[in-house]
Write a protein that holds these residues in place. Structure first.
Motif, PDB file in Angstrom:
ATOM      1  N   PHE A   1       0.820  -1.198   0.000  1.00  0.00           N
ATOM      2  CA  PHE A   1       0.000   0.000   0.000  1.00  0.00           C
ATOM      3  C   PHE A   1       0.864   1.262   0.000  1.00  0.00           C
ATOM      4  CE2 PHE A   1      -2.402  -3.482   1.788  1.00  0.00           C
ATOM      5  CZ  PHE A   1      -3.568  -3.425   1.043  1.00  0.00           C
ATOM      6  N   ALA A   2       2.031   1.183   0.637  1.00  0.00           N
ATOM      7  CA  ALA A   2       2.953   2.313   0.601  1.00  0.00           C
ATOM      8  C   ALA A   2       3.468   2.523  -0.819  1.00  0.00           C
ATOM      9  CB  ALA A   2       4.111   2.081   1.565  1.00  0.00           C
ATOM     10  N   GLU A   3       3.921   1.437  -1.448  1.00  0.00           N
ATOM     11  CA  GLU A   3       4.439   1.564  -2.809  1.00  0.00           C
ATOM     12  C   GLU A   3       3.344   1.981  -3.777  1.00  0.00           C
ATOM     13  OE1 GLU A   3       7.117  -0.858  -6.109  1.00  0.00           O
ATOM     14  OE2 GLU A   3       6.311  -1.930  -4.366  1.00  0.00           O
ATOM     15  N   TYR A   4       2.154   1.466  -3.581  1.00  0.00           N
ATOM     16  CA  TYR A   4       1.034   1.788  -4.459  1.00  0.00           C
ATOM     17  C   TYR A   4       0.845   3.292  -4.583  1.00  0.00           C
ATOM     18  CZ  TYR A   4      -3.857   1.924  -6.090  1.00  0.00           C
ATOM     19  OH  TYR A   4      -5.013   2.182  -6.785  1.00  0.00           O
ATOM     20  N   LYS A   5       0.839   3.984  -3.450  1.00  0.00           N
ATOM     21  CA  LYS A   5       0.561   5.417  -3.461  1.00  0.00           C
ATOM     22  C   LYS A   5       1.694   6.202  -4.120  1.00  0.00           C
ATOM     23  CE  LYS A   5      -0.831   5.304   1.019  1.00  0.00           C
ATOM     24  NZ  LYS A   5      -1.579   4.051   1.273  1.00  0.00           N
ATOM     25  N   VAL A   6       2.931   5.800  -3.853  1.00  0.00           N
ATOM     26  CA  VAL A   6       4.060   6.491  -4.482  1.00  0.00           C
ATOM     27  C   VAL A   6       4.078   6.220  -5.981  1.00  0.00           C
ATOM     28  CG1 VAL A   6       6.569   6.723  -4.555  1.00  0.00           C
ATOM     29  CG2 VAL A   6       5.402   6.454  -2.356  1.00  0.00           C
TER      30      VAL A   6
ATOM     31  N   TYR B   1       5.121  14.935   4.068  1.00  0.00           N
ATOM     32  CA  TYR B   1       4.567  15.630   5.223  1.00  0.00           C
ATOM     33  C   TYR B   1       3.829  14.600   6.078  1.00  0.00           C
ATOM     34  CZ  TYR B   1       2.072  19.378   7.751  1.00  0.00           C
ATOM     35  OH  TYR B   1       1.584  20.235   8.708  1.00  0.00           O
ATOM     36  N   GLY B   2       4.379  14.339   7.271  1.00  0.00           N
ATOM     37  CA  GLY B   2       3.832  13.276   8.108  1.00  0.00           C
ATOM     38  C   GLY B   2       4.401  11.933   7.706  1.00  0.00           C
ATOM     39  N   CYS B   3       5.725  11.837   7.672  1.00  0.00           N
ATOM     40  CA  CYS B   3       6.385  10.629   7.155  1.00  0.00           C
ATOM     41  C   CYS B   3       6.375   9.472   8.134  1.00  0.00           C
ATOM     42  CB  CYS B   3       7.818  10.947   6.739  1.00  0.00           C
ATOM     43  SG  CYS B   3       8.914  11.428   8.107  1.00  0.00           S
ATOM     44  N   GLY B   4       6.033   9.716   9.408  1.00  0.00           N
ATOM     45  CA  GLY B   4       5.963   8.632  10.380  1.00  0.00           C
ATOM     46  C   GLY B   4       7.275   7.880  10.498  1.00  0.00           C
ATOM     47  N   THR B   5       7.195   6.565  10.482  1.00  0.00           N
ATOM     48  CA  THR B   5       8.388   5.731  10.629  1.00  0.00           C
ATOM     49  C   THR B   5       9.138   5.543   9.307  1.00  0.00           C
ATOM     50  OG1 THR B   5       7.098   3.694  10.305  1.00  0.00           O
ATOM     51  CG2 THR B   5       7.393   4.483  12.585  1.00  0.00           C
ATOM     52  N   GLY B   6       8.722   6.259   8.269  1.00  0.00           N
ATOM     53  CA  GLY B   6       9.484   6.261   7.024  1.00  0.00           C
ATOM     54  C   GLY B   6       9.125   5.170   6.042  1.00  0.00           C
ATOM     55  N   ARG B   7       7.935   4.600   6.152  1.00  0.00           N
ATOM     56  CA  ARG B   7       7.555   3.495   5.277  1.00  0.00           C
ATOM     57  C   ARG B   7       7.545   3.902   3.803  1.00  0.00           C
ATOM     58  NH1 ARG B   7       4.683  -0.528   6.708  1.00  0.00           N
ATOM     59  NH2 ARG B   7       3.147  -0.156   5.064  1.00  0.00           N
ATOM     60  N   ASN B   8       7.190   5.146   3.512  1.00  0.00           N
ATOM     61  CA  ASN B   8       7.098   5.581   2.118  1.00  0.00           C
ATOM     62  C   ASN B   8       8.414   6.106   1.560  1.00  0.00           C
ATOM     63  OD1 ASN B   8       4.189   5.194   2.059  1.00  0.00           O
ATOM     64  ND2 ASN B   8       4.050   7.052   3.286  1.00  0.00           N
TER      65      ASN B   8
ATOM     66  N   LEU C   1       9.696   6.574  -2.364  1.00  0.00           N
ATOM     67  CA  LEU C   1       9.897   7.887  -2.975  1.00  0.00           C
ATOM     68  C   LEU C   1      11.280   7.967  -3.611  1.00  0.00           C
ATOM     69  CD1 LEU C   1       8.250  10.148  -0.246  1.00  0.00           C
ATOM     70  CD2 LEU C   1       7.463   9.898  -2.617  1.00  0.00           C
ATOM     71  N   LYS C   2      12.269   7.400  -2.943  1.00  0.00           N
ATOM     72  CA  LYS C   2      13.620   7.378  -3.508  1.00  0.00           C
ATOM     73  C   LYS C   2      13.673   6.491  -4.745  1.00  0.00           C
ATOM     74  CE  LYS C   2      17.113   6.970  -0.789  1.00  0.00           C
ATOM     75  NZ  LYS C   2      18.007   6.396   0.218  1.00  0.00           N
ATOM     76  N   LEU C   3      12.948   5.372  -4.728  1.00  0.00           N
ATOM     77  CA  LEU C   3      12.954   4.439  -5.848  1.00  0.00           C
ATOM     78  C   LEU C   3      12.286   5.038  -7.081  1.00  0.00           C
ATOM     79  CD1 LEU C   3      13.400   1.554  -6.994  1.00  0.00           C
ATOM     80  CD2 LEU C   3      11.156   0.969  -6.027  1.00  0.00           C
ATOM     81  N   TYR C   4      11.133   5.655  -6.903  1.00  0.00           N
ATOM     82  CA  TYR C   4      10.368   6.143  -8.047  1.00  0.00           C
ATOM     83  C   TYR C   4      10.765   7.554  -8.482  1.00  0.00           C
ATOM     84  CZ  TYR C   4       7.373   2.075  -7.949  1.00  0.00           C
ATOM     85  OH  TYR C   4       6.902   0.779  -8.029  1.00  0.00           O
ATOM     86  N   PHE C   5      11.482   8.258  -7.621  1.00  0.00           N
ATOM     87  CA  PHE C   5      11.972   9.596  -7.970  1.00  0.00           C
ATOM     88  C   PHE C   5      13.478   9.654  -7.687  1.00  0.00           C
ATOM     89  CE2 PHE C   5       7.487  10.105  -6.877  1.00  0.00           C
ATOM     90  CZ  PHE C   5       7.003  10.799  -7.970  1.00  0.00           C
ATOM     91  N   PRO C   6      14.268   8.865  -8.419  1.00  0.00           N
ATOM     92  CA  PRO C   6      15.692   8.712  -8.085  1.00  0.00           C
ATOM     93  C   PRO C   6      16.514   9.984  -8.240  1.00  0.00           C
ATOM     94  CG  PRO C   6      15.208   7.716 -10.210  1.00  0.00           C
ATOM     95  CD  PRO C   6      13.885   8.068  -9.594  1.00  0.00           C
ATOM     96  N   ASP C   7      16.035  10.933  -9.031  1.00  0.00           N
ATOM     97  CA  ASP C   7      16.793  12.158  -9.254  1.00  0.00           C
ATOM     98  C   ASP C   7      16.384  13.295  -8.323  1.00  0.00           C
ATOM     99  OD1 ASP C   7      18.191  10.955 -11.372  1.00  0.00           O
ATOM    100  OD2 ASP C   7      16.589  11.456 -12.782  1.00  0.00           O
TER     101      ASP C   7
END
Length: 234
Positions: A37-42, A63-70, A74-80
């Motif tokens: 579900f985290a990957e789905y949204k990103v 905004y509101g990253c919590g424990t960093g699951r997303n 975000l790094k994978l899909y927006f590598p630059d």
């Protein structure tokens, strides 16, 4: 206002260590790891930007990253892009730093990011923000965005009975006040954002994954487990 649980304020520091295990237990009926579900949204965020030929963001704030699951996604899909995150929970941020050690993190009640961002990503955060504080949160987000920047907000769909059940039985959702899309759309406009799109998402559990390609055509149907609002700063 749709309220489905008590307004006892949740201390996310107390849940940070067990957050992933609790979430996985809540979602076990869907037959997916909670990271799906985290990957789905990103992934959806990236796909919508690409589909509309939007400029790819160079700076992203969760905004509101919590424990960093997303953050890894975000790094994978927006590598630059330069990825950063913020939250009010110090313990959650400590765990997020372990998950994404090269991501700059901010504790919102002590510091505010000093830059403006091309994209701000908000995943299931606003139902934890007291209704009377939501306008201030959106004003803060607006101030953190570059002109022309994109905002994606994902929220639980209060019209979905399964979603309501999950929220009502989740230990860290005790303070949740679910937002109907109409409220989030209204508040987004009041914060001087321009609406780009609103769609419902997450219709099919893993047992019905064969139908998931149909979700691209079902965004209008208010039965998805969540919905998102996309807006830009003009």
């Amino acid at each position: 206002m749709m309220k489905f649980s008590s307004n006892e304020k949740v201390n996310f520091d107390a849940f940070a260590q067990d957050y992933d295990a609790i979430l996985q237990a809540q979602l076990q009926g869907f037959g997916e790891e909670s990271t799906y579900f985290a990957e789905y949204k990103v992934r959806l965020t990236q796909a919508r930007l690409l589909r509309t030929n939007a400029l790819q963001p160079k700076t992203i704030l969760e905004y509101g990253c919590g424990t960093g699951r997303n953050l890894p996604f975000l790094k994978l899909y927006f590598p630059d892009a330069k990825i950063e995150g913020c939250d009010i929970s110090a313990e959650s941020l400590r765990l997020a730093a372990q998950r994404a050690p090269d991501v700059m993190l901010y504790q919102l009640d002590k510091e505010v990011p000093q830059r403006q961002y091309d994209l701000i990503f908000v995943a299931c955060v606003f139902h934890h923000i007291a209704p009377e504080a939501r306008a201030d949160a959106l004003a803060q987000i607006h101030a953190l965005m570059k002109p022309g920047g994109e905002l994606f907000i994902f929220e639980h769909n209060p019209y979905n009975p399964v979603t309501r059940h999950l929220v009502n039985t989740c230990p860290f959702d005790k303070d949740a006040v679910l937002l109907p899309p109409s409220e989030l759309l209204y508040r987004t406009r009041q914060a001087r954002f321009q609406l780009v799109e609103k769609n419902y998402v997450l219709f099919f559990p893993a047992s019905l994954r064969i139908f998931r390609p149909l979700e691209a055509y079902l965004g209008w149907l208010p039965l998805g487990g969540q919905y998102y609002v996309r807006a830009c700063k003009v």
